[in-house]
Design a protein around this motif. Structure first.
Motif, PDB file in Angstrom:
ATOM      1  N   TYR A  42       0.878  -1.181   0.000  1.00 55.75           N
ATOM      2  CA  TYR A  42       0.000   0.000   0.000  1.00 55.75           C
ATOM      3  C   TYR A  42       0.906   1.219   0.000  1.00 55.75           C
ATOM      4  CZ  TYR A  42      -3.935   2.956   1.546  1.00 55.75           C
ATOM      5  OH  TYR A  42      -4.920   3.912   1.638  1.00 55.75           O
ATOM      6  N   MET A  43       1.411   1.525  -1.182  1.00 55.39           N
ATOM      7  CA  MET A  43       2.415   2.592  -1.323  1.00 55.39           C
ATOM      8  C   MET A  43       2.185   3.344  -2.618  1.00 55.39           C
ATOM      9  SD  MET A  43       5.769   0.289  -0.513  1.00 55.39           S
ATOM     10  CE  MET A  43       6.867   1.103   0.608  1.00 55.39           C
ATOM     11  N   PRO A  44       2.501   4.649  -2.630  1.00 58.62           N
ATOM     12  CA  PRO A  44       2.431   5.367  -3.900  1.00 58.62           C
ATOM     13  C   PRO A  44       3.574   4.955  -4.823  1.00 58.62           C
ATOM     14  CG  PRO A  44       3.065   6.829  -2.097  1.00 58.62           C
ATOM     15  CD  PRO A  44       2.928   5.469  -1.513  1.00 58.62           C
ATOM     16  N   VAL A  45       3.634   5.568  -5.997  1.00 55.02           N
ATOM     17  CA  VAL A  45       4.637   5.163  -6.991  1.00 55.02           C
ATOM     18  C   VAL A  45       6.014   5.715  -6.603  1.00 55.02           C
ATOM     19  CG1 VAL A  45       5.205   5.131  -9.445  1.00 55.02           C
ATOM     20  CG2 VAL A  45       2.823   5.271  -8.704  1.00 55.02           C
ATOM     21  N   THR A  46       6.781   4.882  -5.961  1.00 58.51           N
ATOM     22  CA  THR A  46       8.102   5.287  -5.480  1.00 58.51           C
ATOM     23  C   THR A  46       9.080   4.143  -5.741  1.00 58.51           C
ATOM     24  OG1 THR A  46       7.564   4.326  -3.357  1.00 58.51           O
ATOM     25  CG2 THR A  46       7.213   6.701  -3.563  1.00 58.51           C
ATOM     26  N   PRO A  47      10.380   4.423  -5.700  1.00 59.22           N
ATOM     27  CA  PRO A  47      11.351   3.347  -5.914  1.00 59.22           C
ATOM     28  C   PRO A  47      11.175   2.211  -4.901  1.00 59.22           C
ATOM     29  CG  PRO A  47      12.430   5.483  -6.037  1.00 59.22           C
ATOM     30  CD  PRO A  47      11.020   5.747  -5.615  1.00 59.22           C
ATOM     31  N   LEU A  48      10.829   2.579  -3.659  1.00 62.45           N
ATOM     32  CA  LEU A  48      10.694   1.522  -2.653  1.00 62.45           C
ATOM     33  C   LEU A  48       9.488   0.617  -2.944  1.00 62.45           C
ATOM     34  CD1 LEU A  48      12.300   0.640  -0.163  1.00 62.45           C
ATOM     35  CD2 LEU A  48      10.529   1.701   1.221  1.00 62.45           C
ATOM     36  N   ALA A  49       8.440   1.188  -3.523  1.00 63.31           N
ATOM     37  CA  ALA A  49       7.285   0.363  -3.874  1.00 63.31           C
ATOM     38  C   ALA A  49       7.694  -0.658  -4.939  1.00 63.31           C
ATOM     39  CB  ALA A  49       6.152   1.240  -4.377  1.00 63.31           C
ATOM     40  N   VAL A  50       8.525  -0.205  -5.878  1.00 58.18           N
ATOM     41  CA  VAL A  50       9.018  -1.120  -6.916  1.00 58.18           C
ATOM     42  C   VAL A  50       9.870  -2.207  -6.267  1.00 58.18           C
ATOM     43  CG1 VAL A  50      10.492  -1.270  -8.969  1.00 58.18           C
ATOM     44  CG2 VAL A  50       8.956   0.691  -8.661  1.00 58.18           C
ATOM     45  N   ALA A  51      10.761  -1.777  -5.345  1.00 58.69           N
ATOM     46  CA  ALA A  51      11.618  -2.748  -4.665  1.00 58.69           C
ATOM     47  C   ALA A  51      10.770  -3.742  -3.866  1.00 58.69           C
ATOM     48  CB  ALA A  51      12.606  -2.026  -3.750  1.00 58.69           C
ATOM     49  N   ALA A  52       9.661  -3.260  -3.285  1.00 60.90           N
ATOM     50  CA  ALA A  52       8.793  -4.144  -2.498  1.00 60.90           C
ATOM     51  C   ALA A  52       8.173  -5.213  -3.403  1.00 60.90           C
ATOM     52  CB  ALA A  52       7.700  -3.320  -1.812  1.00 60.90           C
ATOM     53  N   MET A  53       7.739  -4.804  -4.600  1.00 55.78           N
ATOM     54  CA  MET A  53       7.180  -5.783  -5.543  1.00 55.78           C
ATOM     55  C   MET A  53       8.246  -6.832  -5.896  1.00 55.78           C
ATOM     56  SD  MET A  53       5.152  -3.111  -8.019  1.00 55.78           S
ATOM     57  CE  MET A  53       4.483  -4.293  -9.173  1.00 55.78           C
ATOM     58  N   LEU A  54       9.436  -6.313  -6.239  1.00 58.88           N
ATOM     59  CA  LEU A  54      10.502  -7.226  -6.665  1.00 58.88           C
ATOM     60  C   LEU A  54      10.969  -8.122  -5.519  1.00 58.88           C
ATOM     61  CD1 LEU A  54      12.614  -4.795  -8.890  1.00 58.88           C
ATOM     62  CD2 LEU A  54      10.889  -6.459  -9.615  1.00 58.88           C
ATOM     63  N   ALA A  55      10.938  -7.578  -4.299  1.00 54.81           N
ATOM     64  CA  ALA A  55      11.371  -8.375  -3.137  1.00 54.81           C
ATOM     65  C   ALA A  55      10.422  -9.559  -2.946  1.00 54.81           C
ATOM     66  CB  ALA A  55      11.404  -7.508  -1.879  1.00 54.81           C
ATOM     67  N   CYS A  56       9.124  -9.307  -3.105  1.00 55.96           N
ATOM     68  CA  CYS A  56       8.154 -10.399  -2.993  1.00 55.96           C
ATOM     69  C   CYS A  56       8.434 -11.440  -4.074  1.00 55.96           C
ATOM     70  CB  CYS A  56       6.727  -9.873  -3.156  1.00 55.96           C
ATOM     71  SG  CYS A  56       6.202  -8.870  -1.762  1.00 55.96           S
ATOM     72  N   ALA A  57       8.617 -10.941  -5.303  1.00 51.92           N
ATOM     73  CA  ALA A  57       8.856 -11.866  -6.412  1.00 51.92           C
ATOM     74  C   ALA A  57      10.123 -12.682  -6.162  1.00 51.92           C
ATOM     75  CB  ALA A  57       8.983 -11.073  -7.711  1.00 51.92           C
ATOM     76  N   ARG A  58      11.124 -12.014  -5.593  1.00 51.57           N
ATOM     77  CA  ARG A  58      12.417 -12.669  -5.375  1.00 51.57           C
ATOM     78  C   ARG A  58      12.306 -13.870  -4.431  1.00 51.57           C
ATOM     79  NH1 ARG A  58      17.624 -11.037  -6.427  1.00 51.57           N
ATOM     80  NH2 ARG A  58      19.150 -12.053  -5.090  1.00 51.57           N
ATOM     81  N   ILE A  59      11.434 -13.751  -3.423  1.00 53.87           N
ATOM     82  CA  ILE A  59      11.329 -14.872  -2.469  1.00 53.87           C
ATOM     83  C   ILE A  59      10.095 -15.757  -2.778  1.00 53.87           C
ATOM     84  CG2 ILE A  59      12.560 -13.674  -0.617  1.00 53.87           C
ATOM     85  CD1 ILE A  59       9.834 -13.142   0.710  1.00 53.87           C
ATOM     86  N   GLY A  60       9.437 -15.471  -3.869  1.00 56.66           N
ATOM     87  CA  GLY A  60       8.302 -16.318  -4.265  1.00 56.66           C
ATOM     88  C   GLY A  60       7.006 -15.962  -3.572  1.00 56.66           C
ATOM     89  N   ALA A  61       6.968 -14.802  -2.881  1.00 58.51           N
ATOM     90  CA  ALA A  61       5.705 -14.380  -2.260  1.00 58.51           C
ATOM     91  C   ALA A  61       4.854 -13.692  -3.341  1.00 58.51           C
ATOM     92  CB  ALA A  61       5.990 -13.414  -1.117  1.00 58.51           C
ATOM     93  N   ILE A  62       3.541 -13.651  -3.118  1.00 59.92           N
ATOM     94  CA  ILE A  62       2.650 -13.067  -4.132  1.00 59.92           C
ATOM     95  C   ILE A  62       2.221 -11.684  -3.651  1.00 59.92           C
ATOM     96  CG2 ILE A  62       0.436 -13.358  -5.317  1.00 59.92           C
ATOM     97  CD1 ILE A  62       0.816 -16.428  -4.587  1.00 59.92           C
ATOM     98  N   HIS A  63       2.482 -10.668  -4.480  1.00 61.58           N
ATOM     99  CA  HIS A  63       2.100  -9.328  -4.023  1.00 61.58           C
ATOM    100  C   HIS A  63       0.770  -8.900  -4.601  1.00 61.58           C
ATOM    101  CE1 HIS A  63       3.330  -7.734  -7.877  1.00 61.58           C
ATOM    102  NE2 HIS A  63       4.598  -8.119  -7.702  1.00 61.58           N
TER     103      HIS A  63
END
Ligand code: AMP
Length: 509
Positions: A42-63
């Motif tokens: 639950y974040m606006p369009v920021t670099p950290l929001a992108v990193a959060a999406m990728l972090a989930c993908a990296r460990i196989g979690a579903i965002h």
């Protein structure tokens, strides 16, 4: 060179994005998010929001990325439908020049989502928001270090504080770390503050022993230099007495910097109990370590090895569950490690320190358990008596040890250092006794107060009370291992002063 450009003008290189993603992925894993788990972002369009999406993908979690303008109700609906275990958000957002209360909305939403175990909160604005046990601040640490700050830990790298807070900690976080090679008195007692001015240090982390030493030289050495860069002051290594705390806070920090008393040990790797002031409304009580750090579960033990429940209680300080920084063994001697830390209270890590848990549930370190004395059945930490005596304006440093007493079982023997210009020594001694009587109790008043030039300290600045105890129990010929003493000549000075004192005492009796 591929970059993400944000509308705020900042950009993120792919390398930095990868670093942020990996750090976040590790944090998620550390808090039990695994492959297949669902995470709401639950974040606006920021670099950290992108990193959060990728972090989930990296460990196989579903965002599930929820538009950060949605209401608490809409957010809750999405969290429930997808069975999210965690939410990642910011403290606040900024949209069209307006502050958006993202964390407040998440709080409202997760009230009805029992499946959410953690809310990870990044910092988008400088404002503090309410945090509770479920919340994990993504950028808070004890010192409120922000990107670009200059972190000034003046410990030697030969001690754990230097390892963790000069080298590993700052560098692992991409921080700027100061290497202080000198001493606080060279070329004059303004050395620390000149360094603060020159390097624009934002966090200054030092030991109470140095603060007490500098306090003796007065305020002028501090005031000569510009300390406006300072935001946080830290103390470590020993209990900090109230007088030193107040001076550090008022004079060095101009009563505007947060001062954190941090408790930890070589064996714990990093700070375990500290005020953590970055939380909204978090009070900081002078000279108190206060709150356990994330993942640290303190326990106080009674003399029978039972956990003491409730507040306003004292006991042996243990830690009830492991944490990442805990030492794994003593190199080459595993059994010694087990015996020293895990035998006395099975299932718990024993710190060797005593602590008091206040009515509010805050922790106050009372000193090493070996430094507890028992006067007429009253158990007292020597630090408590020292703290009371240190309030005397002419007395920057004291050390108290127990000695065998015919009637009381044990009595208190105090060694004191006086400020350079003090003349009325006998008056000071009497004043000290009445301070202890009024601050603690009559039984705690030291039977003997001996003025010495300096106290015996280790090279990291800790007072070696063990040596003083040997002296007052007439065992100065057998002081044990004193190789870590900073200046062994001090021992001869003190033995001399003690012998003279004894002669005077027997002449007058
Ligand atoms: P070391 O392993 O040499 O860093 O020493 C650790 C010991 O220093 C602890 O067990 C405490 O006795 C003492 N210590 C460190 N920090 C504090 C603090 N903030 N307050 C009281 N005692 C402290």
């Amino acid at each position: 060179m591929v970059e993400y450009i944000c509308s705020r003008g900042s950009s993120l290189r792919l390398r930095e994005l990868l670093d942020t993603t990996c750090r976040l992925a590790n944090t998620l894993k550390k808090y039990g998010i695994h492959k297949g788990d669902r995470v709401a972002i639950y974040m606006p369009v920021t670099p950290l929001a992108v990193a959060a999406m990728l972090a989930c993908a990296r460990i196989g979690a579903i965002h599930t990325v929820v538009f950060a303008g949605f209401s608490a109700e809409s957010l809750a609906g999405r969290i429930i439908d997808s069975g999210c275990k965690a939410v990642i958000t910011y403290n606040q957002g900024v949209r069209g020049g307006r502050v958006v209360e993202l964390k407040k909305t998440v709080d409202e939403a997760v009230k009805n989502c029992p499946g959410v175990k953690h809310v990870f909160v990044a910092q988008r604005t400088d404002n503090k928001v309410h945090m509770d046990d479920r919340d994990i601040p993504l950028e808070e640490h004890v010192f409120d270090y922000q990107q670009g700050d200059v972190f000034g830990c003046v410990a030697d790298i030969g001690w754990i504080t230097g390892h963790s807070y000069v080298v590993y900690g700052p560098l692992c976080n991409g921080g700027t770390s100061v290497l202080f090679e000198s001493t606080p008195l060279y070329p004059d007692p303004g050395r620390y503050w000149e360094t603060v001015q020159r390097l624009k240090i934002n966090q200054f982390y030092g030991a109470p022993t140095a603060i007490r030493l500098l306090l003796k030289y007065g305020d002028k050495w501090v005031k000569t230099y510009d300390r406006s860069s300072l935001k946080t002051l830290g103390s470590v290594g020993e209990p900090i007495n109230h007088e030193a705390w107040q001076w550090f806070y008022r004079v060095v920090g101009d009563s505007r910097c947060t001062l954190v008393d941090t408790w930890w040990q070589t064996e714990t790797g990093g700070v375990c109990i500290a005020p953590r002031p970055s939380e909204e409304g978090a009070e900081v009580i002078p000279a108190m370590a206060m709150r356990p750090f994330f993942g640290i579960v303190p326990a106080l033990m009674d003399e029978n090895g039972k956990v003491i429940e409730g507040n306003d209680v004292s006991g042996a300080l243990c830690i009830a569950q492991p944490w990442p920084g805990l030492a794994r063994t003593i190199y080459g001697d595993d059994q010694r490690f087990i015996d020293a830390y895990f035998k006395k209270y099975p299932g718990y890590y024993f710190t060797g320190d005593g602590a008091y848990r206040s009515p509010e549930g805050y922790y106050q370190i009372t000193g090493r358990m070996d430094d507890v004395i028992n006067i007429s059945g009253h158990r007292l930490g020597t630090a408590e008596i020292e703290d009371a005596m240190d309030e005397h304006p002419a007395v920057p440093e004291t050390a108290v040890v127990g000695y065998p007493h015919e009637i009381k079982g044990e009595g208190a023997f105090a060694f004191i250092v006086l400020k350079e210009d003090t003349v009325q020594t006998e008056n000071v001694k009497e004043e000290l006794k009445s301070i202890v009587a009024s601050k603690i109790a009559k039984y705690a008043v030291p039977d003997h107060v001996l003025v010495v030039k300096r106290l015996p300290k280790t090279r990291s600045g800790k007072i070696m009370r063990r040596v003083l105890k040997k002296i007052v129990t007439n065992q100065s010929s057998d002081l044990g291992d004193i190789t870590t003493l900073d200046d062994p000549i001090i021992v001869a000075e003190i033995v001399d002063a003690y012998e003279k004192y004894k002669t005077e005492q027997s002449a007058s009796s």
